[in-house]
Design a protein around this motif. Structure first.
Motif, PDB file in Angstrom:
ATOM      1  N   LEU A   6       0.826  -1.219   0.000  1.00  0.00           N
ATOM      2  CA  LEU A   6       0.000   0.000   0.000  1.00  0.00           C
ATOM      3  C   LEU A   6       0.853   1.259   0.000  1.00  0.00           C
ATOM      4  O   LEU A   6       0.334   2.356  -0.159  1.00  0.00           O
ATOM      5  CB  LEU A   6      -0.933   0.014   1.216  1.00  0.00           C
ATOM      6  CG  LEU A   6      -1.895  -1.169   1.374  1.00  0.00           C
ATOM      7  CD1 LEU A   6      -2.755  -1.002   2.611  1.00  0.00           C
ATOM      8  CD2 LEU A   6      -2.768  -1.331   0.134  1.00  0.00           C
ATOM      9  N   GLY A   7       2.166   1.106   0.195  1.00  0.00           N
ATOM     10  CA  GLY A   7       3.064   2.264   0.193  1.00  0.00           C
ATOM     11  C   GLY A   7       3.630   2.614   1.550  1.00  0.00           C
ATOM     12  O   GLY A   7       4.386   3.588   1.676  1.00  0.00           O
ATOM     13  N   PRO A  33      -3.382   4.217   0.103  1.00  0.00           N
ATOM     14  CA  PRO A  33      -2.595   4.751  -1.032  1.00  0.00           C
ATOM     15  C   PRO A  33      -2.991   6.181  -1.411  1.00  0.00           C
ATOM     16  O   PRO A  33      -2.125   7.014  -1.710  1.00  0.00           O
ATOM     17  CB  PRO A  33      -2.905   3.767  -2.166  1.00  0.00           C
ATOM     18  CG  PRO A  33      -3.258   2.498  -1.475  1.00  0.00           C
ATOM     19  CD  PRO A  33      -3.997   2.927  -0.242  1.00  0.00           C
ATOM     20  N   HIS A  34      -4.301   6.491  -1.382  1.00  0.00           N
ATOM     21  CA  HIS A  34      -4.766   7.851  -1.692  1.00  0.00           C
ATOM     22  C   HIS A  34      -4.226   8.853  -0.674  1.00  0.00           C
ATOM     23  O   HIS A  34      -3.784   9.951  -1.037  1.00  0.00           O
ATOM     24  CB  HIS A  34      -6.294   7.908  -1.698  1.00  0.00           C
ATOM     25  CG  HIS A  34      -6.935   7.204  -2.848  1.00  0.00           C
ATOM     26  ND1 HIS A  34      -6.529   7.361  -4.153  1.00  0.00           N
ATOM     27  CD2 HIS A  34      -7.987   6.335  -2.881  1.00  0.00           C
ATOM     28  CE1 HIS A  34      -7.282   6.630  -4.949  1.00  0.00           C
ATOM     29  NE2 HIS A  34      -8.168   6.000  -4.202  1.00  0.00           N
ATOM     30  N   LYS A  37      -0.628   9.656  -1.075  1.00  0.00           N
ATOM     31  CA  LYS A  37      -0.377  10.512  -2.237  1.00  0.00           C
ATOM     32  C   LYS A  37      -0.837  11.951  -2.028  1.00  0.00           C
ATOM     33  O   LYS A  37      -0.672  12.792  -2.916  1.00  0.00           O
ATOM     34  CB  LYS A  37      -1.084   9.931  -3.465  1.00  0.00           C
ATOM     35  CG  LYS A  37      -0.468   8.622  -3.963  1.00  0.00           C
ATOM     36  CD  LYS A  37      -1.292   8.031  -5.097  1.00  0.00           C
ATOM     37  CE  LYS A  37      -0.727   6.683  -5.549  1.00  0.00           C
ATOM     38  NZ  LYS A  37      -1.585   6.037  -6.575  1.00  0.00           N
TER      39      LYS A  37
END
Length: 380
Positions: A6-7, A33-34, A37
């Motif tokens: 997922l980062g 993830p959103h 970012k």
């Protein structure tokens, strides 16, 4: 799918695993993830779906890399409706702190306790979790500033506006910079939440997780027909005969909660009450004792019960039915959380029968009603 996918950093992912989250839940997979970012996000998911981690982990990952200078300026603000929820979110932050390159100072503030210690500890705080009233008190005392806020999280947004926080929220939102990342979480997508989006002038990524039926199906629901005068003895019979070691009991009033605890203690069952007439310190202590297993039974009213989260809670008992079917679902949702199994037991008197039928109809699930006529309650 892993949290690293997922980062999130390997270090934070490892710390998450140590908290007991081995793989992401759906709401985490869709929102993290959103958020990483820098996008505005609105997550629609019921309580117990794992949403707290959705914003805690990304915020820590982002802020740990930012420069730190002690000041009154808050970098991230998380607004919540209840004190209990504020404390639980703070505990999640604390649980992940050891994975960071540097400590990110986090604090929860809420009413019901002295404001002075909170004011003294605010200086240098980067992430603040707050209930609306106490946040405004601290702002009025110039104990903090939101002028340099980079991240805003509004958790349980639907409840914040349903429970009469409208004027307070309006004041807070006016003090927040227009340029920031905004994350909203709500159990429902209602008109009030739409108003928040308009007020904040955001067009967030909307993630909706529809898993209410699945989560209810993971809870074993049982109901017992009980004469009103036998409710107390039957509750004690259930706890002792089934060896229930950790039980959350819901009642409709603080008076009933205290009376019930007294009777349980007299029958050598360790019990404590948690309700609005208890001091904040007593409520937190009682909840912690219950979580640690030092207390067998915790008796709660609905308002306080909204903020209770105990990992792996096995049993919930409705000693008295709530007024609304939605509150019933919320109550039993304290168990069977995040894909775990659990048991919900309801004690139904003759007067409760019609209301219980309405609850079942609204819930879309029939609950077996068992007779207690043959149960020997002598000695209970």
């Amino acid at each position: 799918m892993s949290f690293e996918n997922l980062g999130l950093s390997p270090y934070i992912s490892k710390a998450i695993a140590e908290l007991g989250f081995l793989k992401p839940f759906e709401i985490q997979t869709e929102t993290i993830p959103h958020i990483l970012k820098g996008k505005d996000v609105m997550g629609i998911a019921k309580t117990g779906s794992g949403k707290t981690l959705c914003f805690v982990a990304p915020l820590l990952q982002k802020i740990q890399h930012q420069s730190y200078e002690k000041s009154r300026f808050i970098k991230a603000l998380i607004i919540v409706p209840t004190r209990e929820l504020a404390v639980q979110i703070e505990q999640t932050f604390v649980g992940l702190q050891k994975a960071l390159r540097r400590e990110v100072k986090t604090q929860a503030v809420f009413g019901g306790t002295s404001i002075n210690p909170q004011m003294k500890n605010l200086y240098g705080t980067e992430i603040l979790i707050a209930t609306p009233g106490r946040l405004l008190d601290l702002m009025d005392h110039n104990a903090l500033s939101l002028e340099q806020l980079n991240y805003l999280v509004i958790d349980e947004a639907d409840k914040l506006f349903q429970l009469g926080f409208g004027d307070e929220m309006a004041r807070i939102l006016k003090a927040i910079p227009k340029k920031k990342q905004t994350v909203l979480f709500s159990a429902t997508l209602n008109d009030k939440v739409d108003e928040i989006k308009t007020t904040l002038n955001i067009k967030p990524e909307i993630v909706e997780v529809k898993n209410t039926e699945v989560e209810i199906d993971s809870i074993e629901q049982i109901a017992y027909k009980v004469d009103a005068e036998n409710k107390g003895p039957f509750l004690r019979y259930l706890i002792k005969s089934e060896n229930l070691e950790q039980v959350l009991v819901f009642v409709s009033s603080t008076r009933t909660a205290d009376n019930l605890v007294d009777k349980l203690k007299k029958n050598k069952i360790s019990a404590m009450a948690i309700h609005s007439k208890k001091s904040q310190g007593a409520r937190l202590d009682n909840l912690e004792d219950f979580k640690l297993g030092d207390v067998q039974v915790l008796v709660a009213t609905d308002l306080i019960g909204r903020g209770i989260h105990i990992e792996g809670l096995p049993t919930v008992i409705n000693y008295e039915l709530p007024r609304s079917p939605l509150d019933y679902v919320h109550r039993i949702g304290r168990t069977g959380r995040a894909n775990a199994t659990g048991k919900a037991i309801s004690l139904i008197t003759e007067e409760d029968l019609h209301h219980f039928k309405i609850i079942q109809k609204k819930m879309g699930k029939k609950v077996e009603l068992l007779s207690t006529d043959d149960v020997n309650l002598h000695g209970y």
